[in-house]
Design an enzyme around this catalytic site. Structure first.
Site, PDB file in Angstrom:
ATOM      1  N   GLU A  47      11.455 -11.987  -0.544  1.00 19.91           N
ATOM      2  CA  GLU A  47      11.076 -10.600  -0.260  1.00 19.91           C
ATOM      3  C   GLU A  47      11.957 -10.051   0.856  1.00 19.91           C
ATOM      4  O   GLU A  47      12.325 -10.773   1.793  1.00 19.91           O
ATOM      5  CB  GLU A  47       9.611 -10.582   0.188  1.00 19.91           C
ATOM      6  CG  GLU A  47       9.111  -9.247   0.722  1.00 19.91           C
ATOM      7  CD  GLU A  47       7.764  -9.364   1.425  1.00 19.91           C
ATOM      8  OE1 GLU A  47       7.002  -8.396   1.385  1.00 19.91           O
ATOM      9  OE2 GLU A  47       7.473 -10.438   2.016  1.00 19.91           O
ATOM     10  N   ASN A 110       8.393  -1.512  -1.298  1.00 17.80           N
ATOM     11  CA  ASN A 110       8.792  -2.901  -1.134  1.00 17.80           C
ATOM     12  C   ASN A 110       9.019  -3.421  -2.549  1.00 17.80           C
ATOM     13  O   ASN A 110       8.066  -3.637  -3.296  1.00 17.80           O
ATOM     14  CB  ASN A 110       7.682  -3.683  -0.421  1.00 17.80           C
ATOM     15  CG  ASN A 110       8.095  -5.094  -0.047  1.00 17.80           C
ATOM     16  OD1 ASN A 110       9.017  -5.658  -0.613  1.00 17.80           O
ATOM     17  ND2 ASN A 110       7.373  -5.681   0.907  1.00 17.80           N
ATOM     18  N   LYS A 127       5.801  -3.665  -4.958  1.00 18.18           N
ATOM     19  CA  LYS A 127       4.655  -4.429  -4.428  1.00 18.18           C
ATOM     20  C   LYS A 127       3.364  -3.618  -4.467  1.00 18.18           C
ATOM     21  O   LYS A 127       3.291  -2.503  -3.936  1.00 18.18           O
ATOM     22  CB  LYS A 127       4.979  -4.871  -3.004  1.00 18.18           C
ATOM     23  CG  LYS A 127       3.967  -5.813  -2.367  1.00 18.18           C
ATOM     24  CD  LYS A 127       4.510  -6.290  -1.035  1.00 18.18           C
ATOM     25  CE  LYS A 127       3.595  -7.249  -0.316  1.00 18.18           C
ATOM     26  NZ  LYS A 127       4.175  -7.701   0.972  1.00 18.18           N
ATOM     27  N   GLU A 146       3.324  -2.814   7.000  1.00 17.72           N
ATOM     28  CA  GLU A 146       3.704  -2.503   5.615  1.00 17.72           C
ATOM     29  C   GLU A 146       3.003  -1.251   5.106  1.00 17.72           C
ATOM     30  O   GLU A 146       3.563  -0.488   4.313  1.00 17.72           O
ATOM     31  CB  GLU A 146       3.430  -3.694   4.700  1.00 17.72           C
ATOM     32  CG  GLU A 146       4.360  -4.866   4.956  1.00 17.72           C
ATOM     33  CD  GLU A 146       4.351  -5.874   3.833  1.00 17.72           C
ATOM     34  OE1 GLU A 146       4.544  -5.462   2.666  1.00 17.72           O
ATOM     35  OE2 GLU A 146       4.158  -7.068   4.121  1.00 17.72           O
ATOM     36  N   CYS A 171       5.025 -11.467  -2.157  1.00 22.28           N
ATOM     37  CA  CYS A 171       4.308 -11.896  -0.970  1.00 22.28           C
ATOM     38  C   CYS A 171       2.784 -11.841  -1.107  1.00 22.28           C
ATOM     39  O   CYS A 171       2.192 -12.673  -1.781  1.00 22.28           O
ATOM     40  CB  CYS A 171       4.784 -11.086   0.238  1.00 22.28           C
ATOM     41  SG  CYS A 171       4.379 -11.862   1.831  1.00 22.28           S
ATOM     42  N   ASN A 196       7.674 -13.147   2.888  1.00 13.38           N
ATOM     43  CA  ASN A 196       7.904 -13.331   4.326  1.00 13.38           C
ATOM     44  C   ASN A 196       6.520 -13.487   4.939  1.00 13.38           C
ATOM     45  O   ASN A 196       5.743 -12.520   4.964  1.00 13.38           O
ATOM     46  CB  ASN A 196       8.549 -12.091   4.963  1.00 13.38           C
ATOM     47  CG  ASN A 196      10.023 -11.945   4.697  1.00 13.38           C
ATOM     48  OD1 ASN A 196      10.843 -12.016   5.594  1.00 13.38           O
ATOM     49  ND2 ASN A 196      10.370 -11.689   3.439  1.00 13.38           N
TER      50      ASN A 196
END
Length: 317
Positions: A47, A110, A127, A146, A171, A196
């Site tokens: 990621e 993302n 994501k 995020e 993730c 991550n």
């Protein structure tokens, strides 16, 4: 005849804020060369592989935020990776921050892409499950913003590539059962996941010692309960003072770990994946058509005011 995909885990060590895209891409290319020498058809990267994990900082300058995002893919910095992919015949999964234009509006995601062995983008994912928070929380040692920097993606899809049906996630998605199930209901035989993950969980520090365990547990459960291969690949190590887990691994449809990375540095591990092995589980224990009872599940309340159908898709009256 078995459908074999030799899958390499392309784990990255830390990417510092001073590292340029070109420097990171050179590292990715070096791992692709190593994967090719080992016989890989596909290499999976983490990621947000092209930059440091910038959501750990509260940023207000829009130009500074945009500097972490890619406006197109490929671009000048990443073109060497695509060219090497074509030259070597090795496909790849790559996570990155995407700045998109939608209806005249700038939207940040993302994202990850799937590139085939000819260097062509054949799939994109954004994501869905964004963790963390949206505003500055000064009590944290580092932020996890995020929800500030990204818009959630809308769906889990699959792509026909590498001789099979491939899904993508990123993730935090790996922790949610519906991630795997929605793709498995579309026939997914392999799910690729970059991540991550910091060792320290600020809201729940009692989880810190369990970070690697929870990572592996999620990937193994998703693989076994859906009869598919799962590759989870980290960016790990001490990055800008924040220690992140490694633990990259590849899980078979049986739930067994078939290969893993041993360090928190740049590292390549490879395994032979037989996509036909999925049928051992999809046609027996996890034969959805034969054994699932969606009529008994009813509607699942996903969030206040929203519902999902029994198969995990948005409910429509």
């Amino acid at each position: 005849m078995s459908r074999i995909v030799n899958v390499a885990l392309g784990q990255l060590g830390p990417v510092q804020r001073s590292d340029t895209r070109e420097r990171v891409v050179a590292r990715l290319c070096e791992m692709m060369r190593e994967a090719h020498a080992l016989g890989a058809h596909l290499i999976v990267y983490p990621e947000l592989a092209l930059t440091t994990f910038f959501p750990r900082w509260y940023l207000e300058d829009e130009a500074e935020i945009d500097s972490f995002f890619e406006r197109e893919m490929p671009n000048a910095a990443t073109q060497p990776l695509f060219e090497l992919s074509r030259q070597l015949g090795v496909g790849f999964y790559l996570g990155y921050a995407e700045l998109a234009e939608e209806g005249g509006t700038r939207v940040r995601y993302n994202s990850s892409i799937l590139v085939d062995r000819g260097g062509r983008i054949v799939g994109k994912y954004r994501k869905v499950h964004l963790p963390g928070h949206a505003e500055h929380e000064p009590w944290r040692r580092f932020q996890h913003l995020e929800k500030r920097y990204f818009t959630p993606g809308q769906r889990f899809g699959v792509t026909q590539a590498f001789g099979g049906t491939i899904g993508m996630a990123i993730c935090n998605d790996r922790r949610w059962a519906e991630t795997y199930r929605v793709m498995a209901l579309q026939g997914a035989e392999m799910v690729l996941i970059g991540y991550n993950t910091p060792v320290h969980n600020a809201p729940a520090p009692q989880h810190d010692d369990l970070s690697l365990f929870h990572n592996q547990l999620s990937l193994q459960a998703g693989a076994y309960q859906n009869g598919c291969w799962v590759a989870g690949v980290a960016k790990g190590g001490l990055e800008e003072g924040v220690d992140s887990i490694g633990g990259s691994l590849l899980v078979a449809p049986s739930g067994e770990v078939v290969t893993r990375c041993l360090s928190k540095d740049d590292e390549v591990a490879i395994a032979r994946c037989d996509l036909d092995f999925c049928a051992v589980y999809k046609r027996s224990t996890f034969n959805f058509d034969l054994h699932r009872r969606p009529e008994a599940y009813g509607l699942i309340v996903a969030r206040k005011g929203e519902t999902l159908a029994a198969d995990g898709t948005p409910w429509r009256d």
